[in-house]
Motif scaffolding. Structure first.
Motif, PDB file in Angstrom:
ATOM      1  N   ARG A  69       0.815  -1.212   0.000  1.00 53.05           N
ATOM      2  CA  ARG A  69       0.000   0.000   0.000  1.00 53.05           C
ATOM      3  C   ARG A  69       0.849   1.262   0.000  1.00 53.05           C
ATOM      4  N   GLY A  70       2.128   1.112   0.174  1.00 52.65           N
ATOM      5  CA  GLY A  70       3.014   2.267   0.141  1.00 52.65           C
ATOM      6  C   GLY A  70       4.446   1.832  -0.051  1.00 52.65           C
ATOM      7  N   GLY A 101       0.888   2.699   4.421  1.00 51.24           N
ATOM      8  CA  GLY A 101       1.088   3.820   3.515  1.00 51.24           C
ATOM      9  C   GLY A 101       1.964   4.877   4.168  1.00 51.24           C
ATOM     10  N   ASN A 102       2.475   5.805   3.369  1.00 50.09           N
ATOM     11  CA  ASN A 102       3.480   6.757   3.833  1.00 50.09           C
ATOM     12  C   ASN A 102       2.971   7.700   4.916  1.00 50.09           C
ATOM     13  N   PRO A 154      -5.578   1.540   5.634  1.00 50.90           N
ATOM     14  CA  PRO A 154      -6.126   2.052   4.374  1.00 50.90           C
ATOM     15  C   PRO A 154      -7.424   1.348   4.006  1.00 50.90           C
ATOM     16  N   ARG A 181       4.695  -0.176   4.236  1.00 47.51           N
ATOM     17  CA  ARG A 181       4.016  -0.879   3.137  1.00 47.51           C
ATOM     18  C   ARG A 181       2.561  -1.189   3.491  1.00 47.51           C
TER      19      ARG A 181
END
Length: 516
Positions: free
Chosen positions: A181-182, A264-265, A363, A261
């Motif tokens: 996801r990131g 997300g960031n 997320p 990951r």
């Protein structure tokens, strides 16, 4: 007929996956055997659906034990697992020649497995599925009819196999999606910042030098009590020694990139700093020593993984669950038995990271009310630590911490502040009471409060008879007050401690001349 048994096998497997939420663990290369499992709270059911034929009970029993042992060795089971049941379903043409009824339900000889069940389904014993559904406490009945036409039977069997594989592939794609996801850009940036600041510390005086650490923003309770709360953030980027840096940066590389990951960031960096804030506040409340390091934030990332495990237990325990829990428990135990480890920051960061994960959520998760509650909990948590820290006099008036502070004030010639701090600290002093008394006497000498200075020095040498500096100052005060007998006694104590010291010899000779 073998193709008929294949159809029944795949029909059952598909039913377990689609209707009962079982997860496919493995399948043999020829698809003659499937292994599935399902976890429900603290109970786990493992199901083996096999087409293998056994002629004798001993062969069947040996196969049961071998498979159970192999499965337990190769899967990660949830922590605090209460009950594990293993169901062996054999779809065969006929049963073993000798009696196998004692295998229908038995206590497994394999550790961790509580109960083992064996079922042998055939056209003559179709009721075995009913027994399995009852023992496994399944919710949906399985009904099917076997096609009479051979070509139709083969076609339907292939469709079932394809559907099973498709569900399994989708589940694997779901796992891969969770961990992508990131891209872990921020983790690498944080690692770079920490390394740069470490070498800057080394260049400016050394990463193990307390004065350098304080200058660059380490957690320093004295400064924080005076309003330097920014130290909670700056201390996250400083490390004490190369081993400390290497250990934390390895953790940030492996754990940080994993959390980034998953979340997300943006969510990652929020969790990192909120956990670091909570860890720093816990360290302020519980640990009087100068402290630095990313440990609080890193433990917060462990907290984020535990939160992920709570929200996605299936993926968590399939991929990393037991490893994460083991590392967290190991580090906490290590911190309890090693005094130098700031266990308060570790546990504080772990809890803070868990709560922070509830604030940002995973997320694609929509839970506004839960996030709002998490925000309230985090605020109460941090301010609760702050309130406790401000009132925890045993930490804030720690003798070692205050000695460092007093030394700085003496160098700055702030003698009134020295007397105030020592007076506040003495009730909590244990091993450094004599040193505190000496510094207060030193300040009182400069403030010309000579009587108080003498009383402090007399107490200091009474507690620590080898305290040369205290004996020397006391001798000078006695000499100043014309108390020559006391001054001579103090000087004799000095010469007993160090007979070669010229200053002590000169003072002794001077006192002898004064007496004569």
């Amino acid at each position: 007929m073998f193709i008929r048994n294949q159809f029944v096998q795949n029909k059952l497997v598909l039913h377990l996956m689609e209707k009962e939420e079982y997860e496919l663990l493995t399948t043999s290369s020829n698809q003659e055997e499937y292994l599935l499992w399902k976890r429900n709270k603290r109970n786990t059911d493992i199901v083996r659906v096999s087409l293998k034929q056994y002629d004798w009970k001993r062969e069947l029993e040996a196969s049961v034990q071998q498979v159970e042992k192999k499965v337990i060795q190769n899967i990660q089971l949830p922590l605090f697992q209460q009950n594990i049941s293993f169901h062996h379903i054999f779809i065969a043409e006929y049963e073993p020649v000798d009696s196998w009824s004692d295998l229908m339900k038995r206590d497994s000889s394999v550790p961790k497995i509580d109960t083992s069940f064996v079922y042998i389904w055939s056209q003559h014993h179709e009721e075995e599925f009913s027994r399995f559904f009852q023992k496994a406490q399944l919710n949906h009945a399985l009904t099917f009819s076997i096609p009479e036409n051979l070509f139709e039977l083969e076609y339907q069997t292939e469709l079932l196999k394809h559907r099973i594989q498709q569900i399994h592939k989708n589940a694997e794609k779901e796992i891969l999606a969770v961990f992508n996801r990131g891209k872990p850009r921020l983790s690498y940036i944080l690692i770079a910042i920490n390394i740069i600041l470490f070498f800057l510390l080394e260049y400016r005086g050394g990463s193990t030098n307390p004065e350098t650490l304080i200058q660059f923003g380490a957690k320093y309770n004295v400064g924080m009590m005076e309003g330097e709360w920014w130290r909670i953030i700056t201390s996250m980027f400083l490390h004490i020694g190369i081993f400390h840096l290497a250990l934390n940066m390895l953790a940030l590389y492996f754990i940080g990139t994993l959390v980034e990951r998953i979340y997300g960031n943006i969510r990652f960096i929020i969790i990192y700093f909120l956990a670091g804030l909570a860890g720093g506040m816990a360290s302020f409340a519980l640990n009087p020593s100068i402290a630095a390091g990313a440990s609080g934030a890193l433990f917060g990332l462990f907290g984020a993984l535990l939160f992920f495990g709570m929200k996605n237990p299936r993926i968590f325990f399939k991929t990393m669950g037991m490893n994460v829990i083991f590392i967290v428990i190991l580090n906490i135990i290590f911190g309890v038995f090693v005094p130098q480890v700031d266990n308060g920051a570790h546990i504080g960061g772990l809890i803070g990271g868990f709560i922070a994960s509830g604030i940002v959520m995973l997320p694609k998760s929509k839970a506004f009310m839960q996030q709002l509650i998490a925000v309230v909990i985090f605020v109460f948590y941090v301010f609760g630590l702050l309130a406790y820290g401000l009132t925890n006099d045993e930490v804030q008036y720690n003798e070692t911490l205050q000695i460092q502070r007093v030394q700085q004030l003496v160098e700055a010639e702030q003698y009134n502040e020295v007397t105030e701090i020592v007076t506040e600290t003495l009730p909590y002093a244990d091993q450094l009471e004599a040193e505190l008394l000496f510094y207060r006497s030193f300040a009182n000498i400069h403030l010309e409060s000579f009587d108080q200075a003498k009383r402090d020095l007399e107490k200091a040498v009474e507690q620590k008879s080898e305290f040369e500096e205290a004996w020397y100052n006391l001798a000078l005060l006695y000499q100043q007050e014309d108390e020559y007998n006391k001054a001579m006694h103090a000087t004799e104590q000095l010469l007993d401690l160090d007979s070669e010291n010229n200053s002590y010899q000169e003072l002794f000779q001077e006192l002898q001349r004064a007496e004569n």
